[in-house]
Design a protein around this motif. Structure first.
Motif, PDB file in Angstrom:
ATOM      1  N   ALA A 190     -38.995 -90.595 -88.440  1.00 11.33           N
ATOM      2  CA  ALA A 190     -38.709 -91.448 -87.282  1.00 11.33           C
ATOM      3  C   ALA A 190     -37.399 -92.201 -87.446  1.00 11.33           C
ATOM      4  CB  ALA A 190     -39.856 -92.429 -87.058  1.00 11.33           C
ATOM      5  N   PHE A 191     -37.181 -92.844 -88.597  1.00 14.64           N
ATOM      6  CA  PHE A 191     -35.967 -93.635 -88.769  1.00 14.64           C
ATOM      7  C   PHE A 191     -34.725 -92.754 -88.718  1.00 14.64           C
ATOM      8  CE2 PHE A 191     -32.665 -95.715 -91.327  1.00 14.64           C
ATOM      9  CZ  PHE A 191     -32.547 -96.894 -90.608  1.00 14.64           C
ATOM     10  N   VAL A 212     -48.985 -97.059 -83.394  1.00  8.72           N
ATOM     11  CA  VAL A 212     -48.232 -95.880 -83.827  1.00  8.72           C
ATOM     12  C   VAL A 212     -47.048 -95.631 -82.905  1.00  8.72           C
ATOM     13  CG1 VAL A 212     -48.322 -93.387 -84.192  1.00  8.72           C
ATOM     14  CG2 VAL A 212     -50.227 -94.826 -84.944  1.00  8.72           C
ATOM     15  N   SER A 213     -47.281 -95.674 -81.599  1.00  9.53           N
ATOM     16  CA  SER A 213     -46.215 -95.380 -80.644  1.00  9.53           C
ATOM     17  C   SER A 213     -45.072 -96.377 -80.742  1.00  9.53           C
ATOM     18  CB  SER A 213     -46.770 -95.368 -79.209  1.00  9.53           C
ATOM     19  OG  SER A 213     -47.704 -94.320 -79.035  1.00  9.53           O
ATOM     20  N   ALA A 217     -41.364 -95.758 -82.157  1.00  5.93           N
ATOM     21  CA  ALA A 217     -40.293 -95.987 -81.182  1.00  5.93           C
ATOM     22  C   ALA A 217     -39.285 -96.998 -81.717  1.00  5.93           C
ATOM     23  CB  ALA A 217     -40.886 -96.465 -79.856  1.00  5.93           C
ATOM     24  N   GLY A 218     -39.778 -98.062 -82.354  1.00  6.70           N
ATOM     25  CA  GLY A 218     -38.874 -99.056 -82.934  1.00  6.70           C
ATOM     26  C   GLY A 218     -38.006 -98.470 -84.034  1.00  6.70           C
ATOM     27  N   VAL A 293     -37.693 -93.259 -75.146  1.00 11.60           N
ATOM     28  CA  VAL A 293     -37.076 -93.528 -76.453  1.00 11.60           C
ATOM     29  C   VAL A 293     -36.731 -92.222 -77.152  1.00 11.60           C
ATOM     30  CG1 VAL A 293     -37.492 -94.454 -78.761  1.00 11.60           C
ATOM     31  CG2 VAL A 293     -38.151 -95.778 -76.754  1.00 11.60           C
ATOM     32  N   ASN A 294     -37.620 -91.247 -77.071  1.00 11.72           N
ATOM     33  CA  ASN A 294     -37.406 -90.007 -77.805  1.00 11.72           C
ATOM     34  C   ASN A 294     -36.330 -89.120 -77.187  1.00 11.72           C
ATOM     35  OD1 ASN A 294     -39.439 -89.326 -80.199  1.00 11.72           O
ATOM     36  ND2 ASN A 294     -40.463 -90.693 -78.762  1.00 11.72           N
ATOM     37  N   THR A 295     -36.020 -89.323 -75.926  1.00  8.35           N
ATOM     38  CA  THR A 295     -34.897 -88.583 -75.354  1.00  8.35           C
ATOM     39  C   THR A 295     -33.570 -89.101 -75.907  1.00  8.35           C
ATOM     40  OG1 THR A 295     -34.773 -90.084 -73.443  1.00  8.35           O
ATOM     41  CG2 THR A 295     -36.109 -88.099 -73.196  1.00  8.35           C
TER      42      THR A 295
END
Length: 465
Positions: A190-191, A212-213, A217-218, A293-295
């Protein structure tokens, strides 16, 4: 020719060849490209071994090369399921490649330079600072840059891993060892904006889990801001007026794009029962925000991407193309490039001679660099999309989504990656590599090669528009 002369000639030939190689690699741009290629090839070789596959069989070169490129370029596109196809060793290789790609090969090259006591030149220092996400670390040594980058990355990843470990252990009854493994893997992924997950449905099972989300996302947002911004925020977070232009643009654009993308995606999918339509209102907002966020160049998904409506796919294409902050783990053309083009257009519409951004004049060479990077990206996407449309049976919306995702090193997919022909998969492999290094190397080479012209040609205008 005497034997002694022949011996000397034979010795000078390889020495001359090595000197030419060393001279070619002395340029920081070439070092970055070669280092990334070396990491990808090493990862490919490891993933092809029987130890890397859960079945104990050797993995084909295309699958291994695609996976290694996706990991080093922190993309997240896959041809096989990460959690079931790869063994623990294979997953460990992928995790290591993600970490190497996230930190930046130039950072590791700077470590080697410091260890052997060599001083890197001004140009190499500037580029290593950009790749290591410390572009505003003027006056810092290579060692300071590397230590700062590694320390900050590991700190973020450790905190994220701890939160995820506790969540997986306490809320999902995962055994301690399994929870620790899942927490560390997904924190690093994620990071570094990689998007690799160990579940076949990626993170769809956590679509309504706010912990989790939001934690993931953070992590994506922080990794995508870039280290110049993170370090400046650490020093000046109470005084936004003292922020540099780069930090102002990155922070303002990041917040604005996240808000707009969340609203657009959530409204487009609000009544789509195949994605978020059946969720309660808080769940719809959470899933919409997570996808937005993931885009920004991570590849996690909490809803099936293949079931998104066409308008959501098109909006996602735009956000993936823009990406996130410069000198960070994100891809795309970067928000600074996008915003600078907006300032350029606004100045031209107003007939102003200079481009002004936040009471600062943007140099002409920076404007040209932004336009060049954007044109480079558009060209790569159009050509790649045309090739895949001409050689596969998939429609424009899904092919364009796949191409933009690869170039933007995002990793989101509608599910067609494994079904593409071999040459299509190889094209995406090249696109991930170009998307990861293209904007960086093009922008850096333009900045490093700026030189004054000693004469000027006469001006002549053409008709525009």
């Amino acid at each position: 020719m005497p034997d002694s002369v022949q011996a000397m000639a034979s010795m000078e030939a390889p020495v001359g060849a090595w000197s030419r190689v060393a001279q070619a690699l002395s340029h920081p741009i070439r070092v970055v490209v070669v280092a990334f290629l070396a990491a990808i090839l090493a990862g490919t070789a490891l993933l092809m071994t029987p130890l890397a596959a859960a079945s104990g069989d050797e993995t084909g070169i295309v699958t291994a090369l695609f996976t290694a490129t996706s990991a080093v370029c922190v993309t997240g596109l896959v041809l096989v399921d990460t959690g079931t196809y790869w063994s623990g060793f294979g997953q460990g290789v992928i995790l290591l490649l993600i970490q190497i790609g996230g930190l930046g090969i130039m950072t590791l090259a700077s470590v080697l330079a410091v260890m052997i006591g060599r001083r890197i030149g001004v140009r190499a220092s500037l580029l290593s600072g950009a790749e290591a996400r410390r572009g505003h670390g003027a006056g810092m040594s290579a060692r300071d840059i590397v230590v700062g980058v590694v320390r900050t990355s590991l700190l973020f990843e450790a905190v994220l891993a701890l939160v995820l470990i506790l969540r997986f252990s306490l809320s999902y009854d995962e055994p301690p060892a399994r929870a620790a493994y899942l927490g560390v893997f997904h924190a690093v992924s994620a990071f570094n904006n990689a998007g690799f997950a160990l579940w076949a449905d990626n993170l769809e099972r956590f679509a309504l889990d706010p912990v989790v989300s939001l934690v993931i996302a953070g992590a994506i947002i922080c990794g995508g801001l870039g280290f110049p911004v993170l370090w400046e925020l650490r020093r000046e977070w109470r005084r936004p007026r003292d922020w540099s232009l780069h930090t102002r643009i990155t922070m303002t654009a990041t917040v604005a794009i996240l808000v707009v993308s969340t609203v657009v995606i959530t409204l487009a999918e609000w009544g789509n029962d195949a994605t978020i339509g059946s969720f309660p209102t808080p769940g719809k907002l959470l899933a919409g925000f997570f996808h937005a966020v993931n885009t920004r160049t991570a590849g996690f998904n909490s809803v099936p991407i293949g079931d998104l409506r066409s308008e959501s796919l098109l909006a996602s294409d735009l956000f993936m193309f823009i990406g996130a902050g410069s000198a960070g783990t994100a891809g795309g053309i970067k928000v600074t490039t996008f915003v600078l083009m907006g300032y350029i257009m606004w100045a031209e519409l107003r007939g102003e001679r200079h481009v002004i951004a936040s009471r600062r004049t943007v140099p002409a060479d920076v404007q040209r660099q932004a336009l060049t990077v954007a044109f480079f990206a558009v060209t790569a996407i159009i050509v790649s999309t045309w090739v895949l449309l001409a050689t596969s049976a998939f429609s424009l919306d899904v092919v364009l989504f796949e191409v933009v995702s690869a170039f933007g090193t995002v990793g989101l997919s509608t599910g067609i990656t494994a079904s593409l022909p071999t040459h299509g998969q190889l094209l995406l492999t090249v696109l991930m590599f170009v998307g990861r290094l293209g904007p960086l190397t093009v922008g850096a080479s333009l900045a490093l090669r700026t030189r004054p012209r000693r004469f000027e040609y006469p001006e002549e205008r053409t008709i525009v528009g």
